[in-house]
Design a protein around this motif. Structure first.
Motif, PDB file in Angstrom:
ATOM      1  N   SER A 157       0.656  -1.807  -0.177  1.00 40.30           N
ATOM      2  CA  SER A 157       0.280  -0.120   0.050  1.00 40.30           C
ATOM      3  C   SER A 157       0.685   1.478  -0.031  1.00 40.30           C
ATOM      4  N   GLU A 188       2.342   7.071  -5.369  1.00 37.47           N
ATOM      5  CA  GLU A 188       2.177   8.205  -6.531  1.00 37.47           C
ATOM      6  C   GLU A 188       0.978   9.686  -6.172  1.00 37.47           C
ATOM      7  N   ARG A 189       0.030   8.709  -5.002  1.00 39.39           N
ATOM      8  CA  ARG A 189      -1.555   9.318  -4.853  1.00 39.39           C
ATOM      9  C   ARG A 189      -1.934   8.660  -3.430  1.00 39.39           C
ATOM     10  N   SER A 190      -2.076   9.576  -2.645  1.00 41.09           N
ATOM     11  CA  SER A 190      -2.103   8.572  -1.197  1.00 41.09           C
ATOM     12  C   SER A 190      -3.576   9.778  -0.321  1.00 41.09           C
ATOM     13  N   THR A 215      -7.957  10.443  -2.283  1.00 34.51           N
ATOM     14  CA  THR A 215      -8.069   9.401  -3.240  1.00 34.51           C
ATOM     15  C   THR A 215      -9.607   8.670  -3.435  1.00 34.51           C
ATOM     16  N   GLY A 217     -10.507   5.591  -5.906  1.00 36.54           N
ATOM     17  CA  GLY A 217     -10.189   5.018  -6.896  1.00 36.54           C
ATOM     18  C   GLY A 217      -9.236   5.120  -7.822  1.00 36.54           C
ATOM     19  N   ASP A 218      -8.667   4.655  -8.993  1.00 38.71           N
ATOM     20  CA  ASP A 218      -7.442   4.726  -9.964  1.00 38.71           C
ATOM     21  C   ASP A 218      -7.081   6.073 -11.080  1.00 38.71           C
ATOM     22  N   HIS A 219      -8.209   6.607 -10.553  1.00 40.09           N
ATOM     23  CA  HIS A 219      -8.540   7.247 -12.211  1.00 40.09           C
ATOM     24  C   HIS A 219      -9.382   8.564 -11.487  1.00 40.09           C
ATOM     25  N   ASP A 221     -10.598  11.654  -8.278  1.00 43.33           N
ATOM     26  CA  ASP A 221      -9.294  12.105  -6.642  1.00 43.33           C
ATOM     27  C   ASP A 221     -10.305  13.767  -5.968  1.00 43.33           C
ATOM     28  N   GLN A 241     -10.853  13.960 -12.847  1.00 45.67           N
ATOM     29  CA  GLN A 241     -11.433  11.931 -13.281  1.00 45.67           C
ATOM     30  C   GLN A 241     -11.162  12.277 -14.288  1.00 45.67           C
TER      31      GLN A 241
END
Length: 699
Positions: A157, A188-190, A215, A217-219, A221, A241
């Protein structure tokens, strides 16, 4: 003998089965009985992308463990580095205990501990640990560090969990936190807090911004930023997004402050989508509750907002565009009702090469300018136009190297005008045009390897308008420059036609120096059959004879550029001058602009304009960087705005200090001063400090 491999132990099937494709290289390998192997001297172990070096390794087949004697160096596939004095690990180097150990994450953050327990190749638990990204000098304390009773690093994580943590500067404890979570440098993103910012303005007093990143999800924030001071309670937000065929970004804020009795807000949105078949959908939204909000909070310096939706298709030989735009003015001397606030346009352009040569292009378009007011004249006029245009052009190389270009075309427009009795409600206009341009490039090699290019040019053209005279909505600001000197018409839009016969002549001299210095000087003017009365006085295009255009450019190695343009009237003299200087190298990035314009009531300018603007960044040393920006009114002998920013950065800390002042004021905006301070510590993805000076160990 160095080069013995673990594969030599095939006769010990238990070891081979346990370690799979592990490989050991050592100076000396000894078998101790049937269940122990001792390797020593320049040991290297490779397994599944991990690499281990040590002075001695003892493999115990019974317990399936590696007893390793240091100094130990382990590098995992994700770049994490572990060092230790002694260790007990499994053959996969995923589980075990390291004594006197240190972890280095992404070559930025180092964590030292008395003991590190590794579990499942994912978790590293550190006891009595210290974390820092600063250079550690001997036994002395680093510039900053976080000491904790326990630290858990989750490699999957990409998070660090601290228990009973103390933040220290030069060994002095400043902040105690019982529990703390931070992303490691590889994240990179948290979700979590971002770098706080202190902001102090004369209008909003001392305040602080605390951004929190979420965040989704992956796409997706979301960033929420509370901004609190004695004068305001503000919540800022930014939502992003990403899609497979586009993206969406929305930013805005809501404020309850002492400057206005009602709540204040703004929203900016930007949407881009690829619809396939070369179609692009673009949408942007800009809205604000009051004219001063953006400047009061430093969100934007725009004085006109535009919200638009656009459908665009661009291909090699066609262009399709449909666009609807809404304007909102923030200027004191304008109203939304009379801008016009609503603009719609639809156009299609095509081009092809006919059998007889040259290039044939065509355009079909329509546009609408709508005002809310029903008042007669400029304040309420509504205009609808639709038209078609056809143009053919070709070029030839004549004897002696003369280049000839010929173009001819015609356009027809239908105008519908409402709420303005000065114009016919329905009108049709047809405008044919033709022109020929001759250029004669002359090249000569100069002394010292330089090259000189002299290019005289002359253009003879004619255009005429038959039918009505529609209102000019889209070509109210036009100036003579190098790009339009030889054009048939210099209006930017379709509403106005530059009619009659005219001759334009110019001369360009370019020198290419052997040392890489390039200079260019050009001048020219336009002579007309009839006086042009629709251009403004300072456009350089009014009357039968245009102003003299004089322009120059100089570029040199080392990132230097100077560019200047001026317009000269035979009687009045200088009417317009603008210039810019750019200089960029390893230590300096400089941009300076100067503009001088004489008064022109047709352009809403009652006084002469003379202003300097400056934007610079100077690297003072490896640690210090300074930024400057300024705008100065020469006529009034007073500054318009100014700002300075200083940044100090080393390998583990970044500190930014800034101050700015807006000197101008109006009925909606007051002069104000803003101070800002922010800082970050390196080694975490929320506050990296890449590069910068290293705090050496000599002090």
């Amino acid at each position: 003998m160095r080069g013995l491999l673990l594969a030599l132990l095939i006769w010990l099937p238990g070891l081979v089965s346990a370690q799979g494709a592990a490989t050991l290289v050592a100076d000396r390998v000894v078998l101790n009985g049937e269940d122990q192997l001792i390797a020593s001297g320049n040991i290297e172990v490779f397994f599944d992308g991990s690499r281990l070096t040590a002075s001695q390794v003892l493999y115990d087949q019974t317990n399936d463990t590696l007893q390793i004697t240091g100094p130990i160096f382990i590098e995992t596939p994700d770049g994490t580095i572990l060092t230790a004095t002694n260790a007990t690990l499994d053959p996969r180097i995923e589980n075990g205990i390291l004594q006197g150990a240190r972890i280095v994450l992404d070559q930025q953050l180092q964590l030292a501990a008395n003991q590190i327990d590794r579990r499942d190749g994912r978790f590293s638990q550190l006891y009595k640990a210290s974390a820092t990204s600063c250079k550690v000098c001997g036994t002395g304390p680093p510039l900053w560090e976080i000491r904790a009773e326990r630290v858990i690093h989750d490699a999957q994580s990409q998070q660090l969990y601290f228990r009973n943590a103390t933040f220290r500067v030069r060994g002095v404890p400043l902040l105690w936190l019982p529990v703390m979570r931070l992303p490691d440098p590889t994240a990179e993103r948290s979700t979590g807090l971002l770098i706080p910012e202190q902001r102090n303005t004369t209008q909003l007093d001392l305040g602080i911004k605390l951004p929190y990143f979420i965040t989704l999800g992956d796409h997706r924030d979301l960033t929420l930023t509370p901004y609190l001071s004695a004068e305001t309670r503000t919540l800022e937000l930014r939502y992003r997004q990403a899609f497979t065929n586009g993206y969406l970004e929305i930013e805005g804020a809501v404020s309850d402050d002492t400057l206005e009795p009602e709540n204040r807000s703004y929203v900016f949105a930007d949407v881009r989508f690829d619809l396939g078949n070369d179609f692009q959908l673009n949408f942007d939204l800009e809205a604000v509750s009051d004219d001063a909000y953006l400047l009061d909070y430093g969100y934007s310096g725009k004085d006109r907002l535009d919200s638009a939706i656009e459908l665009l298709q661009v291909r090699d030989d066609t262009l399709y565009r449909a666009r609807f735009t809404y304007y909102q003015t923030l200027r004191d001397d304008e109203s939304n009702a009379s801008l016009p606030p609503l603009i719609a346009d639809l156009s299609y352009e095509g081009r092809f090469v006919p059998t007889f040569g040259g290039s044939l292009s065509y355009t079909a378009d329509l546009d609408l300018a709508y005002r809310y007011s029903d008042e007669d004249g400029d304040a309420g006029r509504d205009v609808f136009r639709t038209g078609i245009l056809g143009k053919w052009e070709n070029s030839w190389v004549l004897p002696n190297g003369v280049i000839a270009n010929f173009e001819t075309g015609a356009r027809a427009d239908l105008y519908l005008v409402a709420d303005d009795t000065d114009f016919t409600q329905e009108d049709i206009r047809v405008a044919p045009s033709a022109g020929v341009t001759l250029r004669w490039p002359l090249i000569r090699q100069g002394a010292g390897g330089s090259t000189n290019l002299l290019e005289p040019a002359i253009s003879v053209s004619w255009a005429e308008s038959f039918g009505g005279t529609p209102p000019n909505e889209d070509s109210t600001r036009t100036e003579l420059d190098r790009a339009n000197l030889l054009a048939i018409s210099r209006y930017a839009g379709e509403d106005a036609i530059e009619g009659g016969a005219q001759v334009a002549a110019g001369l360009v001299w370019t020198r290419y120096g052997a040392a890489g210095v390039t200079s260019a000087l050009s001048f020219g003017r336009i002579l007309r059959q009839d006086a042009a009365t629709d251009f403004t006085g300072t456009s350089g295009l009014d009357d039968k004879q245009s102003d003299w255009l004089v322009a120059g450019q100089l570029t040199a190695p080392g990132g230097f550029l100077f560019d200047a343009r001026s317009l000269w009237d035979d009687q009045i003299g200088l009417r317009v001058a603008d210039s810019r200087i750019n200089w960029e190298n390893d230590t300096v990035a400089l941009g300076a602009n100067y503009i001088w314009q004489s008064a022109d009531s047709a352009e809403g300018r009652s006084e002469t304009v003379s202003e300097w603007t400056l934007d610079a960044e100077v690297t003072l040393s490896r640690a210090w960087t300074m930024e400057l920006d300024a705008r100065y009114n020469v006529v009034e002998s007073e500054p318009v705005s100014g700002g300075i920013g200083l940044q100090w950065r080393n390998e583990c800390v970044t500190v930014d200090v800034s101050a700015s002042r807006r000197f101008t004021s109006s009925s909606t905006v007051d002069a104000s001063t803003t101070f800002g301070v922010s800082g970050s510590i390196g080694g975490f993805s929320t506050g990296r400090a890449a590069g910068g000076a290293t705090t050496g160990c000599g002090n």
